[in-house]
Write a protein that holds these residues in place. Structure first.
Motif, PDB file in Angstrom:
ATOM      1  N   GLY A 245       0.819  -1.222   0.000  1.00 34.23           N
ATOM      2  CA  GLY A 245       0.000   0.000   0.000  1.00 34.23           C
ATOM      3  C   GLY A 245       0.847   1.265   0.000  1.00 34.23           C
ATOM      4  O   GLY A 245       0.355   2.350  -0.331  1.00 34.23           O
ATOM      5  N   HIS A 246       2.117   1.134   0.363  1.00 33.19           N
ATOM      6  CA  HIS A 246       2.992   2.305   0.400  1.00 33.19           C
ATOM      7  C   HIS A 246       4.015   2.295  -0.733  1.00 33.19           C
ATOM      8  O   HIS A 246       5.054   2.947  -0.658  1.00 33.19           O
ATOM      9  CB  HIS A 246       3.625   2.440   1.793  1.00 33.19           C
ATOM     10  CG  HIS A 246       2.550   2.530   2.834  1.00 33.19           C
ATOM     11  ND1 HIS A 246       1.855   3.689   3.062  1.00 33.19           N
ATOM     12  CD2 HIS A 246       1.983   1.572   3.596  1.00 33.19           C
ATOM     13  CE1 HIS A 246       0.907   3.443   3.974  1.00 33.19           C
ATOM     14  NE2 HIS A 246       0.965   2.169   4.307  1.00 33.19           N
ATOM     15  N   THR A 247       3.686   1.558  -1.799  1.00 25.31           N
ATOM     16  CA  THR A 247       4.436   1.686  -3.050  1.00 25.31           C
ATOM     17  C   THR A 247       4.191   3.099  -3.572  1.00 25.31           C
ATOM     18  O   THR A 247       3.046   3.551  -3.651  1.00 25.31           O
ATOM     19  CB  THR A 247       3.894   0.680  -4.095  1.00 25.31           C
ATOM     20  OG1 THR A 247       4.001  -0.627  -3.557  1.00 25.31           O
ATOM     21  CG2 THR A 247       4.661   0.780  -5.406  1.00 25.31           C
ATOM     22  N   ILE A 255       0.300  13.668   0.528  1.00 27.31           N
ATOM     23  CA  ILE A 255       1.021  13.070   1.662  1.00 27.31           C
ATOM     24  C   ILE A 255       0.189  11.904   2.205  1.00 27.31           C
ATOM     25  O   ILE A 255      -1.007  12.035   2.435  1.00 27.31           O
ATOM     26  CB  ILE A 255       1.234  14.110   2.783  1.00 27.31           C
ATOM     27  CG1 ILE A 255       2.096  15.280   2.288  1.00 27.31           C
ATOM     28  CG2 ILE A 255       1.836  13.466   4.015  1.00 27.31           C
ATOM     29  CD1 ILE A 255       3.573  14.994   2.230  1.00 27.31           C
ATOM     30  N   CYS A 256       0.852  10.767   2.386  1.00 29.05           N
ATOM     31  CA  CYS A 256       0.208   9.544   2.882  1.00 29.05           C
ATOM     32  C   CYS A 256       0.289   9.506   4.406  1.00 29.05           C
ATOM     33  O   CYS A 256       1.098  10.202   5.007  1.00 29.05           O
ATOM     34  CB  CYS A 256       0.927   8.350   2.269  1.00 29.05           C
ATOM     35  SG  CYS A 256       0.362   6.753   2.847  1.00 29.05           S
ATOM     36  N   ARG A 257      -0.507   8.629   5.034  1.00 28.23           N
ATOM     37  CA  ARG A 257      -0.440   8.506   6.488  1.00 28.23           C
ATOM     38  C   ARG A 257       0.922   8.004   6.968  1.00 28.23           C
ATOM     39  O   ARG A 257       1.280   8.174   8.121  1.00 28.23           O
ATOM     40  CB  ARG A 257      -1.566   7.610   7.014  1.00 28.23           C
ATOM     41  CG  ARG A 257      -1.497   6.168   6.563  1.00 28.23           C
ATOM     42  CD  ARG A 257      -2.757   5.408   6.980  1.00 28.23           C
ATOM     43  NE  ARG A 257      -2.853   4.096   6.383  1.00 28.23           N
ATOM     44  CZ  ARG A 257      -2.461   2.963   6.981  1.00 28.23           C
ATOM     45  NH1 ARG A 257      -1.968   2.997   8.187  1.00 28.23           N
ATOM     46  NH2 ARG A 257      -2.583   1.813   6.356  1.00 28.23           N
ATOM     47  N   CYS A 258       1.711   7.394   6.046  1.00 25.20           N
ATOM     48  CA  CYS A 258       3.043   6.918   6.432  1.00 25.20           C
ATOM     49  C   CYS A 258       4.063   8.044   6.397  1.00 25.20           C
ATOM     50  O   CYS A 258       5.192   7.882   6.850  1.00 25.20           O
ATOM     51  CB  CYS A 258       3.495   5.789   5.506  1.00 25.20           C
ATOM     52  SG  CYS A 258       3.983   6.330   3.861  1.00 25.20           S
ATOM     53  N   GLY A 259       3.705   9.214   5.830  1.00 25.65           N
ATOM     54  CA  GLY A 259       4.629  10.337   5.763  1.00 25.65           C
ATOM     55  C   GLY A 259       5.230  10.538   4.384  1.00 25.65           C
ATOM     56  O   GLY A 259       5.811  11.586   4.102  1.00 25.65           O
ATOM     57  N   GLY A 262       2.233  10.256  -2.410  1.00 24.60           N
ATOM     58  CA  GLY A 262       1.746   9.545  -3.595  1.00 24.60           C
ATOM     59  C   GLY A 262       1.734   8.029  -3.473  1.00 24.60           C
ATOM     60  O   GLY A 262       1.843   7.324  -4.475  1.00 24.60           O
ATOM     61  N   CYS A 263       1.589   7.517  -2.233  1.00 25.08           N
ATOM     62  CA  CYS A 263       1.539   6.059  -2.048  1.00 25.08           C
ATOM     63  C   CYS A 263       0.270   5.502  -2.685  1.00 25.08           C
ATOM     64  O   CYS A 263      -0.736   6.202  -2.815  1.00 25.08           O
ATOM     65  CB  CYS A 263       1.505   5.702  -0.567  1.00 25.08           C
ATOM     66  SG  CYS A 263       3.006   6.115   0.312  1.00 25.08           S
ATOM     67  N   LEU A 264       0.314   4.205  -3.046  1.00 27.95           N
ATOM     68  CA  LEU A 264      -0.851   3.519  -3.600  1.00 27.95           C
ATOM     69  C   LEU A 264      -2.094   3.760  -2.744  1.00 27.95           C
ATOM     70  O   LEU A 264      -3.188   3.975  -3.269  1.00 27.95           O
ATOM     71  CB  LEU A 264      -0.545   2.015  -3.703  1.00 27.95           C
ATOM     72  CG  LEU A 264      -1.710   1.124  -4.135  1.00 27.95           C
ATOM     73  CD1 LEU A 264      -2.198   1.475  -5.525  1.00 27.95           C
ATOM     74  CD2 LEU A 264      -1.297  -0.349  -4.066  1.00 27.95           C
TER      75      LEU A 264
HETATM   76 ZN   LIG Z   1       2.276   5.599   2.487  1.00 27.80          ZN
END
Ligand SMILES: [Zn+2]
Length: 406
Positions: A245-247, A255-259, A262-264
């Protein structure tokens, strides 16, 4: 202590391989055991005959039931089902499930409970302990013969056993969940994340059986993957492998929740799809609403799921180039969209993976549905508890005989 490599230690290690394989395979044939262990047919037959004499292995008929004697000699065998039990616990976002199986892989009891949103570790473990009591009572299994408990959580689990920060069950972040549960149940507990357990279950009993290299995609509010290579879960150095999911699809994206950017997940998670449609329709939709409308023919919901499938296919194509799996098994609630999601995903993999990797892989729906994680928790025990029980099984078998004799 035997010298390593001595004839006796070789026999002991071959015996252990056969016991562990039986634990993973459930009801099986001697020929399949030989293929699975890499031992010769005659070595397997000798070891099985020894285990039968000890009462650790029993005959099964062609349908997998206890062989009654008479008729053709039984071709199948299994570990004595009463010699040990495995318990699985699946902590979901809004549910808790507990199941108990014997060593022939028969499910003897199962309990499900609805849970309030965001329940914390203490509450979850207290409910789980009650439900473990219930499945032990319902099955009549002896709690002393439980080999261990597998537990699944919908969040990142570090190899140290500590739960990483999770948007799905935030009240569990930072806890040593397996240790807490083990202390409460007084049983050995192994912890896995939901995607890894789904992968184990689908490769043991579901759509990934006999696949050479399987990736299980858990597509729900978040996106995760579990990777099984040569029948074993691939977890990476710290247990983080499979975070597909963080590809990164766009280095200038949201910005994704992982920081990262543009993550999947920012394009194709259930949360992202529901937010996209809520914005354009001016009403608050959940992922379940979107799935229901899409299946009912709503064009916007169908388009959103098709686009998600294409985006997921980009990340899967990259994964296929690296791992070259034979099967991608799709689970999680987004699987309800069926080919609305899967066809664009397949198309995307075909376009982007190198041709040989794309040709090798099938993308299919999982067989086990919402029970994949629960069954995977049981599979985790069968994978992890092998050496523990094989050492004490003959003693347990004597106790079992004494119990049943008048
Ligand atoms: Zn992510």
């Amino acid at each position: 202590m035997d010298e390593p490599g001595s004839a006796h230690s070789l026999r002991a290690s071959n015996r252990l391989r056969v016991i562990q394989a039986l634990q993973l395979l459930g009801v099986t044939s001697r020929a399949h055991l030989a293929r699975h262990t890499g031992l010769s047919r005659s070595t397997v037959s000798t070891i099985v005959a020894g285990l039968q004499a000890e009462g650790m292995v029993v005959d099964r008929d062609a349908d997998g039931r206890a062989a009654t004697g008479g008729g053709r000699p039984p071709a199948l065998i299994a570990l004595d089902p009463g010699a040990g039990f495995a318990i699985g616990i699946d902590f979901g976002k809004r549910h808790l499930a507990v199941a108990l199986a014997d060593l022939s892989h028969e499910l003897l009891a199962e309990e499900w409970r609805e849970m309030a949103d965001d329940y914390d570790a203490e509450t979850g473990i207290a409910h789980a302990a009650e439900m473990v009591e219930l499945v032990l009572q319902a099955s009549g299994a002896d709690g002393g013969r439980v080999l261990g408990v597998g537990m699944g959580l919908p969040g990142p689990v570090h190899r140290s056993g500590v739960v990483g920060s999770s948007a799905i069950l935030p009240g569990w972040a930072g806890t040593h969940a397996a240790e807490l549960t083990g202390a409460r149940l007084a049983m050995e507990v192994w912890l896995g994340n939901d995607a890894n357990l789904g992968a184990l279950a689908e490769s043991t009993w579901g759509a990934g059986r006999d696949a050479c290299g399987l990736v299980y995609l858990k597509l729900a509010t978040g996106i995760g993957a579990g990777i099984v290579i040569d029948g074993r879960l691939f977890e990476g150095a710290g247990g983080t492998a499979g975070e597909i999911g963080h590809t990164s699809l766009d280095e200038t994206g949201d910005i994704c929740r992982c920081g990262s950017r543009g993550c999947l997940e920012t394009y194709a998670s259930g949360t992202a799809i529901a937010a996209l449609l809520s914005r354009s329709l001016g009403e608050t939709l959940t992922l379940d609403d979107v799935l229901e409308r899409a299946v009912g023919g709503d064009p916007g919901c169908r388009r959103a799921l098709a686009d998600a499938g294409r985006h997921i296919g980009v990340a899967v194509a990259n994964l296929c180039n690296l791992v070259n799996p034979e099967r991608i098994v799709v689970g999680g609630s987004m699987g309800h969209a069926g080919d609305l999601l899967l066809d664009p995903l397949r198309e995307s993999v075909k376009l982007r993976a190198i041709p040989s990797a794309a040709e090798d892989v099938d993308v299919v729906l999982g067989d086990l549905g919402e029970r994949a994680e629960l069954l995977g928790a049981i599979a985790l025990v069968l994978h992890e508890a092998g050496s523990a029980w094989s050492g004490r099984a003959p003693v347990m078998q004597k106790a079992a005989t004494a119990d049943t004799e008048p």
